[in-house]
Scaffold this active site. Sequence first.
Site, mmCIF file in Angstrom:
data_model
loop_
_atom_site.group_PDB
_atom_site.id
_atom_site.type_symbol
_atom_site.label_atom_id
_atom_site.label_comp_id
_atom_site.label_asym_id
_atom_site.label_seq_id
_atom_site.Cartn_x
_atom_site.Cartn_y
_atom_site.Cartn_z
ATOM 1 N N ASP A 7 -1.852 -10.186 17.707
ATOM 2 C CA ASP A 7 -1.973 -8.964 16.905
ATOM 3 C C ASP A 7 -3.453 -8.697 16.677
ATOM 4 O O ASP A 7 -4.253 -9.634 16.524
ATOM 5 C CB ASP A 7 -1.266 -9.092 15.557
ATOM 6 C CG ASP A 7 -1.254 -7.753 14.819
ATOM 7 O OD1 ASP A 7 -0.516 -6.854 15.243
ATOM 8 O OD2 ASP A 7 -2.007 -7.613 13.832
ATOM 9 N N GLU A 9 -6.306 -6.008 14.527
ATOM 10 C CA GLU A 9 -6.598 -4.921 13.608
ATOM 11 C C GLU A 9 -7.834 -4.219 14.157
ATOM 12 O O GLU A 9 -8.708 -4.859 14.769
ATOM 13 C CB GLU A 9 -6.845 -5.433 12.193
ATOM 14 C CG GLU A 9 -5.657 -6.158 11.565
ATOM 15 C CD GLU A 9 -4.400 -5.306 11.460
ATOM 16 O OE1 GLU A 9 -4.533 -4.060 11.417
ATOM 17 O OE2 GLU A 9 -3.301 -5.868 11.423
ATOM 18 N N HIS A 150 -1.937 -5.260 6.124
ATOM 19 C CA HIS A 150 -1.831 -5.592 7.538
ATOM 20 C C HIS A 150 -2.947 -6.571 7.882
ATOM 21 O O HIS A 150 -4.128 -6.240 7.792
ATOM 22 C CB HIS A 150 -1.965 -4.337 8.411
ATOM 23 C CG HIS A 150 -0.730 -3.490 8.416
ATOM 24 N ND1 HIS A 150 0.103 -3.405 9.510
ATOM 25 C CD2 HIS A 150 -0.183 -2.718 7.462
ATOM 26 C CE1 HIS A 150 1.110 -2.581 9.220
ATOM 27 N NE2 HIS A 150 0.950 -2.154 7.979
ATOM 28 N N ASP A 155 0.482 -10.923 10.605
ATOM 29 C CA ASP A 155 1.412 -10.146 11.415
ATOM 30 C C ASP A 155 1.824 -10.907 12.671
ATOM 31 O O ASP A 155 2.972 -10.803 13.124
ATOM 32 C CB ASP A 155 0.785 -8.805 11.799
ATOM 33 C CG ASP A 155 0.765 -7.822 10.632
ATOM 34 O OD1 ASP A 155 1.208 -8.204 9.536
ATOM 35 O OD2 ASP A 155 0.300 -6.684 10.814
#
Length: 228
Positions: A7, A9, A150, A155
């Site tokens: 994951d 960001e 998040h 995540d």
Amino acid sequence: MREIILDTETTGLDCNLGDRITEIGCVEVVDCIPTGRTFHTYVNPQRDVPEIVTKITGLTAEFLADKPLFEDVAEKFCAFVGDAVIVAHNAPFDAGFVNMELTRLGRDTYPNQRFKDTVRIAREKFPGAHASLDALCKRFNISLETRDKHGALVDALLLAEVYLELNGGRTRALDLAGDGGNAGAKVAFPARPQRPSPLASRIREDERAAHIAFLETLGGELIWKKLG
């Protein structure tokens, strides 16, 4: 099979318009089971972080200012991924950003076939249902207590649990056929040599007599009597 749950960001939604990675989280799984090995880093994007993104991720340009550049973590990241398949939720998004950063450094990028998209898997498995990570966690009763914002590693850890459930859950670890939970597969038992002589009975005579007496109370033609 070794796979990496990934994951990222980012500062925005479009890697082709100047947005950059701000955080990377990876979880190693083998046969869909997390091994406990993870990779996590924040990344200085060398640009501003829009306020709307900060509200989602909690990351600011000030917080990221002293974090390593992607070029400083690329070697460790690529070494952790190795030759594993990369699993991501909305994989084209994460693949686009990772490959953009690798391209900026003149490094080899990951081809599309290296990625598995759990959004696509979920939509095929549950047509018409919501396929967001939150929705899938709720479907599989996976706690979201750790997800107030998040975060890439948070995540990735949640996605690892979702990915396991999408592949049959922890019961797949008992799959004797080793087929990864494929429907219709047959269990294959290895051939075993016959004993040179049968094992002696461990039933006592009083137990045998009690069993015969019990069978007499049932009446009728019993299969146990026919088998002796």
